[in-house]
Scaffold this active site. Structure first.
Site, short mmCIF file in Angstrom:
data_model
loop_
_atom_site.label_atom_id
_atom_site.label_comp_id
_atom_site.label_asym_id
_atom_site.label_seq_id
_atom_site.Cartn_x
_atom_site.Cartn_y
_atom_site.Cartn_z
N HIS A 99 1.02 -0.97 0.07
CA HIS A 99 0.33 0.33 -0.03
C HIS A 99 0.90 1.31 -0.12
CE1 HIS A 99 -3.74 2.41 1.03
NE2 HIS A 99 -2.41 3.37 1.49
N GLU A 100 1.75 1.37 1.45
CA GLU A 100 2.57 2.56 0.99
C GLU A 100 3.84 2.64 -0.59
OE1 GLU A 100 1.84 4.79 2.60
OE2 GLU A 100 0.78 3.64 4.12
N HIS A 148 2.32 4.82 -2.65
CA HIS A 148 2.38 5.98 -2.49
C HIS A 148 3.89 6.21 -3.21
CE1 HIS A 148 -1.70 6.70 -0.84
NE2 HIS A 148 -1.26 5.67 0.13
#
Length: 419
Positions: free
Chosen positions: A18-19, A22
């Site tokens: 998920h990160e 980003h």
């Protein structure tokens, strides 16, 4: 111990990817990413590569990418400050020492008259006993040094807020998107390892000591009729068996080209308040790259739909908050799934990944979906909302999320110990 390892691996993978979404999109947009963190709270482990510090933190409740311009606290160089400057061979400032200047004997100490570390990148000031104002050009990757800790400056063109609306949107939406990609990859791997389900009226694996095994059914048998009803798909087979728990059914199957008649009494299973029949067989599967890719898309879409339906029931009151699970509940569920085998654990991880992606897309403050809502408002009104007001909304939202997590965790603990 195996459950702890499984939980750490699953949690770590979900948050990491998920990160990572980003981080990758932010870096592609030219945003300075100061920290990539798994977990919150005190640092357990960290290392720096290029401009980013990679950390693992103590509390396993999420993660974050700290981008320039989004920092909760910034260090300013203001007029009147006495600072030390270290220059490179091009006479550009590469280090700005704010205190403990005596540890840097080669630094040029000045009293700041004016400074701009965002746009014009300069510092002007007077050296001791000098009356001439000197102006120093600051390198775009210069660092501020305070108490021995170095923090890279963030020129405006490296800050999150300087990027176009599209670039910022992609950097935020990339996190949840990576959770769906991770789920797809896991389901694809399961298809390659286990095989992908096929919608045919043919038996896959038969469970030992099940009604199917006791009646003599074997893997590969093709079912033609159940209680006189013609069946041609696996869905037909499941639908008939589900509605006849503990009722004897007549099966006509074909094995090696020979028709065989058998009588089978489905067992009874329950899910919540629903009772349904089972005979202990798995659907037929096939192995192949194309079928595995299709399985990845099909399973990802199916579980996305199921989770969205579940969330809609929560909103409409058909689903109680007491039924939600936090880290403790997820750990307990992971323990139960881990006991059924690695493939089921992989499938569980994929479902959790989809769940994380969907939750983060909800239009709530402090979540990615909340950020995207502010971007939508910005697109409509033609200018961004005041950063301080937006920050306050996200802070309040984060506080409520933490409160909700405490409530859910308490419910998890009570549910587990009351079992």
């Amino acid at each position: 111990m195996n459950t702890v390892i499984a939980f750490v691996i699953i949690f770590g993978a979900l948050v990491f990817f998920h990160e990572l979404g980003h981080l990758v999109l932010a870096k592609r947009a030219g945003i300075l990413c100061r920290e990539f963190a798994i977990g919150f709270g005190p640092k357990v482990f960290s290392f720096k590569r290029d401009e980013t510090i990679y950390t693992i933190r103590l509390l396993p409740i999420g993660g974050f990418v700290r981008m320039a311009g989004e920092d909760p606290e910034t260090i300013d160089v203001k007029p009147g400050y006495h600072i030390g400057l270290l220059l490179n061979n091009a006479n550009e400032v590469i280090k700005i020492i704010l205190n403990n200047k005596d540890k840097y004997p080669n630094a040029r100490v000045i009293e700041v008259e004016e400074a701009d570390l965002e746009k014009q990148l300069f510092i002007a000031g007077y050296e001791q006993d000098e009356e001439k104002l000197e102006r120093f050009t600051v390198h775009e990757k210069a660092v501020l040094v305070i108490d021995g800790q170095e923090t890279q400056i963030a020129p405006y063109n490296r800050q999150f807020g300087s990027k176009t609306l599209l670039q910022r949107t992609l950097a935020i939406i990339a996190g949840p998107a990576m959770n769906f990609v991770l789920a797809f990859v896991i389901f694809l791997l399961l298809g390659l390892l286990q095989g992908s389900p096929v919608n045919e009226a043919r038996l896959g694996e038969v469970v030992e000591n099940s009604p199917a095994a006791e009646a003599g059914l074997q893997q590969g048998d093709v079912i033609q009729t159940i209680d006189g009803v013609d069946v041609s798909t696996w869905e037909d087979v499941v639908e008939i068996i589900r509605v006849h728990p503990e009722e004897e059914l007549s099966f006509t199957i074909v094995r090696d080209g020979t028709p065989i008649d058998l009588m089978i009494t489905p067992g009874k299973s329950t899910s919540g308040e629903e009772t349904y029949g089972v005979i202990g067989v798995y659907s037929p599967v096939e192995k192949g790259i194309l079928s595995s890719i299709q399985n990845g898309f099909t399973q990802t879409f199916y579980w996305t739909k199921e989770i969205v339906i579940g969330l809609s029931k929560l909103i409409t009151g058909q689903f109680s908050i007491d039924m939600l699970s936090g880290p403790v509940g997820i750990y307990d569920a992971t323990d139960q799934v881990a006991q059924t085998g690695v493939y089921n654990l992989m499938r569980w991880g994929a479902i959790l990944s989809i769940n994380l992606g969907i939750i983060n897309l909800l239009p709530l403050p402090a979540l990615d979906g909340g950020r995207l809502m502010f971007f939508l408002v910005e697109a409509v009104r033609g200018k961004p909302i005041d950063r301080q007001k937006e920050g306050l909304v996200h802070f309040i939202g984060f506080a409520f999320l933490m409160l909700l997590m405490l409530v859910v965790t308490w419910n998890d603990i009570q549910r587990i110990f009351n079992m």
